[in-house]
Enzyme design. Structure first.
Site, PDB file in Angstrom:
ATOM      1  N   ARG A   1      45.002  48.468  32.813  1.00 41.82           N
ATOM      2  CA  ARG A   1      43.944  47.873  32.006  1.00 41.82           C
ATOM      3  C   ARG A   1      43.470  48.750  30.853  1.00 41.82           C
ATOM      4  NH1 ARG A   1      42.711  50.304  36.327  1.00 41.82           N
ATOM      5  NH2 ARG A   1      40.881  51.634  36.565  1.00 41.82           N
TER       6      ARG A   1
ATOM      7  N   CYS B   1      35.048  48.904  40.892  1.00 37.07           N
ATOM      8  CA  CYS B   1      36.275  48.175  40.588  1.00 37.07           C
ATOM      9  C   CYS B   1      37.445  48.681  41.425  1.00 37.07           C
ATOM     10  CB  CYS B   1      36.608  48.312  39.099  1.00 37.07           C
ATOM     11  SG  CYS B   1      35.490  47.390  38.017  1.00 37.07           S
TER      12      CYS B   1
ATOM     13  N   CYS C   1      28.741  37.178  48.201  1.00 36.48           N
ATOM     14  CA  CYS C   1      30.095  36.999  47.655  1.00 36.48           C
ATOM     15  C   CYS C   1      31.056  37.745  48.568  1.00 36.48           C
ATOM     16  CB  CYS C   1      30.172  37.486  46.200  1.00 36.48           C
ATOM     17  SG  CYS C   1      29.864  39.246  45.993  1.00 36.48           S
TER      18      CYS C   1
END
Length: 395
Positions: free
Chosen positions: A84, A203, A345
């Site tokens: 990324r 992340c 979540c």
């Protein structure tokens, strides 16, 4: 925050023939034009972090002609970054990120000035670093740095552009405590104080779609250009929320928190004031109570996972509202400010972000679960296997 902001930077000298050729597509835009391009070339922008967000920000600001780009990063390139962090290449593994990123910027335009700062930003150096630039862009991935930037920029009167990533989601905004026009808004107005350590997975734990960095980084670079040139409508007073997998961008309006004042920058060696977090992170004891309260219909529990995730591992009796739908202005406006709200979540990151937005929308009691659906399911199972008397007492 619909008022136009004046340009941050005065125009530099007239463009050279080479610059006219390079920036021809900018010169054709009424929003930038020849004067705006001269402002960009005269500007100084500090980018914090040469990673997933910093990479596209640096490349697009360099291509746009930002005259001086500072880069702050004390890390080295690892092979896992390459998925990324597109400012680096395979040959850069093991190099300092500031050096690799500086080479990439110079490769785009050798006439730009690049200032590498191979340091970790902290209370002792933040004021000097941030104060030397017109705009700060925060592409870091840790809460202490974000809140330090918010406090230092408030003290300096500097605008800063913020971005955050998790899985296929991104959030972008512009914060400015004392803008020349309109009401100032800071990070604390949206998220309160930093969350407790370990309550929001990184992340590295929760993952991130590489290309979502490009979407968020491009949006951040656009914010910088608008601030420098005084063009368009910035995201000051709004948070743009992107769901890459749903293919949506949503906008959440935010305002300065009532009664909030800017904080002084903590001195080196002192512990930061954590303030009020973005809704409370429910602990183990709280969770049992919340499960019982949900069974009694006393709280609203919302599952923010995407439809495929929720359908594969549903939570019985819990309302499913994907994050992309939850963060719409209509949905947030429909929440009952007096009804306790619990957000869940997969692991907790999306719930923490959504809790901050619900809190900013006026919901007084918002909880999010650091352990995600697994923590809720375990607590629900424990309640189901409890004795009837214990279940009654828990309710």
């Amino acid at each position: 925050m619909s008022s136009a902001l004046p340009p941050l930077v005065a125009p530099g000298p007239p463009l050279t023939p080479d610059q006219v050729a390079r920036y021809a597509r900018h010169l054709a835009l009424d929003e930038i034009g020849e004067v705006g391009q001269r402002r960009l070339l005269a500007s100084r922008v500090l980018v914090l972090g040469a990673g997933g967000l910093g990479s596209p920000v640096l490349l697009y600001l360099a291509a746009a002609g930002v005259g001086t780009l500072g880069i702050v990063d004390d890390d080295v390139v690892e092979v896992s970054n390459l998925q990324r962090q597109v400012v680096h290449g395979t040959a850069d593994v093991g190099r300092r990120k500031v050096d690799s990123a500086a080479d990439a910027v110079r490769g785009l335009d050798p006439h730009l000035e690049v200032v590498p700062h191979a340091v970790r930003l902290g209370p002792g150096n933040a004021g000097g670093l941030l104060g030397a630039y017109d705009v700060v862009v925060d592409g870091t991935d840790n809460f202490p740095t974000r809140y330090l930037v918010d406090d230092v920029c408030a003290e300096l009167g500097r605008p800063w552009v913020w971005g955050s990533l998790q899985r296929g989601h991104a959030q972008v905004s512009t914060f400015w405590s004392r803008p020349p026009v309109g009401e100032g808004v800071g990070l604390r107005d949206v998220f309160g104080g930093p969350p407790s350590e370990g309550t929001v997975p990184s992340c590295a734990v929760d993952g991130v779609l590489g290309a979502v960095c490009a979407a968020a980084g491009a949006a951040m670079a656009i914010e910088v250009v608008k601030l420098l040139c005084g063009s368009g409508r910035t995201l000051l007073g709004r948070v743009a929320v992107h769901d890459a997998f749903a293919g949506t961008w949503q906008e959440v309006p935010v305002r300065r928190a009532q009664g909030r004042t800017d904080r002084a920058v903590p001195r080196a060696g002192t512990a930061p004031d954590r303030g009020a977090g973005p809704g409370s992170a429910a602990g183990a004891d709280d969770l049992a109570t919340l499960v019982a309260a949900h069974a009694a219909g006393a709280v609203d529990v919302v599952d923010l996972r995407d439809a495929p995730e929720a359908s594969a591992h549903p939570l019985p009796g819990v309302r499913a509202v994907p994050l992309a739908q939850f963060v719409t202005e209509q949905m947030l406006a429909s929440l009952d400010p007096d009804r306790p709200l619990v957000l869940v979540c997969r692991l907790g990151a999306r719930a923490a972000h959504a809790a901050a937005l619900a809190r900013a929308a006026g919901v007084r009691d918002v909880r999010h679960l650091p352990g995600g659906v697994a923590a809720w399911r375990l607590a629900a199972q424990d309640r189901a296997t409890a004795t009837p008397d214990a279940a009654v007492r828990g309710a």
